[in-house]
Design an enzyme around this catalytic site. Sequence first.
Site, PDB file in Angstrom:
ATOM      1  N   ASP A 319     -28.256   7.704  35.652  1.00 34.72           N
ATOM      2  CA  ASP A 319     -27.268   7.607  36.723  1.00 34.72           C
ATOM      3  C   ASP A 319     -27.445   8.745  37.722  1.00 34.72           C
ATOM      4  O   ASP A 319     -27.831   9.864  37.367  1.00 34.72           O
ATOM      5  CB  ASP A 319     -25.860   7.667  36.126  1.00 34.72           C
ATOM      6  CG  ASP A 319     -24.790   7.608  37.198  1.00 34.72           C
ATOM      7  OD1 ASP A 319     -24.646   6.534  37.814  1.00 34.72           O
ATOM      8  OD2 ASP A 319     -24.139   8.632  37.444  1.00 34.72           O
ATOM      9  N   GLU A 373     -31.595   5.129  38.969  1.00 32.48           N
ATOM     10  CA  GLU A 373     -30.650   4.729  40.009  1.00 32.48           C
ATOM     11  C   GLU A 373     -30.861   5.661  41.198  1.00 32.48           C
ATOM     12  O   GLU A 373     -30.283   6.740  41.273  1.00 32.48           O
ATOM     13  CB  GLU A 373     -29.209   4.819  39.508  1.00 32.48           C
ATOM     14  CG  GLU A 373     -28.221   4.232  40.501  1.00 32.48           C
ATOM     15  CD  GLU A 373     -26.856   4.901  40.484  1.00 32.48           C
ATOM     16  OE1 GLU A 373     -25.881   4.229  40.861  1.00 32.48           O
ATOM     17  OE2 GLU A 373     -26.756   6.087  40.131  1.00 32.48           O
TER      18      GLU A 373
END
Length: 648
Positions: A319, A373
């Site tokens: 993330d 990401e």
Amino acid sequence: MNILEYDPYLEPFKEDLSKRLFDFARTKKRLLGVDGRLTDFANGYKYFGFQQEADHWTFREWAPNVEAAYLVGDFNDWDGKSHELKAGYGGVWELVVPGKLPVGSKVKVQLMVDGKPLYRVPSYMNYVVQNERYEMDGVIYEPSYQFKHQAPALGKEAPLIYEAHIGISTEEYRINSYREFREDVLPRIKADGYNTIQLMAIMEHPLYASFGYQVSNFYAASSRFGTPDELMALIDEAHGMGIRVLLDVVHSHAVKNVGDGLNLFDGTTSQYFHEGERGEHREWNTKLFNYGKDEVIHFLLSNLKFWLDVYRFDGFRFDGVTSMLYHDHGLGTAFTDYSKYFSLNTDVEAVTYLMLANELIHEFRPGATTIAEDMSAMPGMALPISDGGIGFDYRLSMGIPDYWIKQFKKKTDDQLDLMELWWELTIRRPGEKNIGYAESHDQALVGDKTLMMWLADAEIYTKMDIHSQSLVIDRAIALHKLVRLVTFSLAGEGYLNFMGNEFGHPEWLDFPREGNGDDYQHARRQWSLAENEGLRFKYLLAFDQAMIALEHDHDFLAKSNEVQQKWVKNEDKLLAYQKGELLFVFNFHPTEMKQVSFASGPVELIFDTDDAKFGGFGPRSSFNYEAGSFSAELAARSAMVFKLTSKD
């Protein structure tokens, strides 16, 4: 560096790419010496925290700024005089106690700074619970679960990812558990055909509403959902079903809570994080790791190996990678040319850390999957380190969900630009693999809407029964299918779907909090909608299952280099392309049947979005093949998929 062969436009930045490799090699040598291995280095979880030995147990903590340290808990009436740690090398404190660990005891480490006590949850704690004051307490926990299944190998299969959150996976107004997810949701995922689960919010976090992205305890599986053994059982059962499990790992930042997590752990801001402004993420109100500090690298790399080793996760979705890559965290920067990637704004220490992380993961678990990401499209993100890349297996195709939202939010259907759509879905970094998706959890958060809500809006509540007549719902269902099929087939070498979106789950995601009266209405999944024979949600689920089965039967996602555009006519809203052995033909026109024809081999119809079992009105479309020529007439807002055959 092969990265220059993949993308010759990087030639002016050859020195920057060389420096990327040099910094990586130099850091590895500093950490490991000449012949060391990352898998031997990243063993912090086997040394720090609580360790049961043959006839004694140890507790170790790294806290370089403290004057004294004590272990306190309900096993010693929260009085650390009998459990004082001894100072060791490099700020490591150690306690050795004869006998067995006091399993089940709540504990904290008491650190003395300037003569005052600081109470902290141990940094390597594997189980943490919230007390009555909503603060975190460590709990001494020894997992006992015995794994029964080997992790399935992905092999040449494309990752078909089901993004899931344990807590919201029940239809009831409460937080769901690992056990109930294993019993109730895993069978759904298996039936839908997904071969990979991506679990969110597993790393412990004080605020449920943070969606798991403000981590306090990096080695603790969230106790909201159950025990570590119950999470292990979930992963093991998924493996037994042939499903791999990825962890949504958060190494991009940490929660600011003092006492619960790492912030001011030893009384200083610089133990784990950067000092001053560089250590603060102003938008997220979180702390930022110092990726250039050896002890921090050790903590984070050990964390990755821990989740692979102890819980047997099959890889990670990282993330917030964009935030890690740049000093401004990518906020307000338009990445319009390559110079933006190789500037003083680039955090080279973070780039090196990500390279170390990928090498460790693939060294320890060769079949593991890593996904980045990154909204900035950093060159080489999903290329091997040996080629000059950063080492991820895949990057997320993050621009595509935004494209669809803008299309349905700001444009009419007849303004859909098929050449722009083709460009969005097919143009990506050369040689790098992507995970395509139409929407993830990001598009469902409060303040936004899922695609189905953008398409159906209020009528999703009143007109989704099979007997209602609604042009709005007809359009929503037709476009929901088209968006998914064209994204699925073109946008990447893998695919991701967020839990419930496969059947057009209504509304948005919003966790119980003070602002909504601690309401669970939007923090659950209404599975019964797709199970109700009287509602049209069942058609979208049937479509998604059939679409996923296309990949299982024909293995076409990975064949991006075999995509051939066969037909595009924007005024008619017609698009056709061949990928592998499959031919895809779309009519995006909102009202009219349209014809298409081009040279082709013989074909067999295998999929029709307009089929009645998918909530369509078909069969209405038709096709013909004669002597090397293919033609078809497609109903409005429909698509057909053909398999090329050898029969002429």
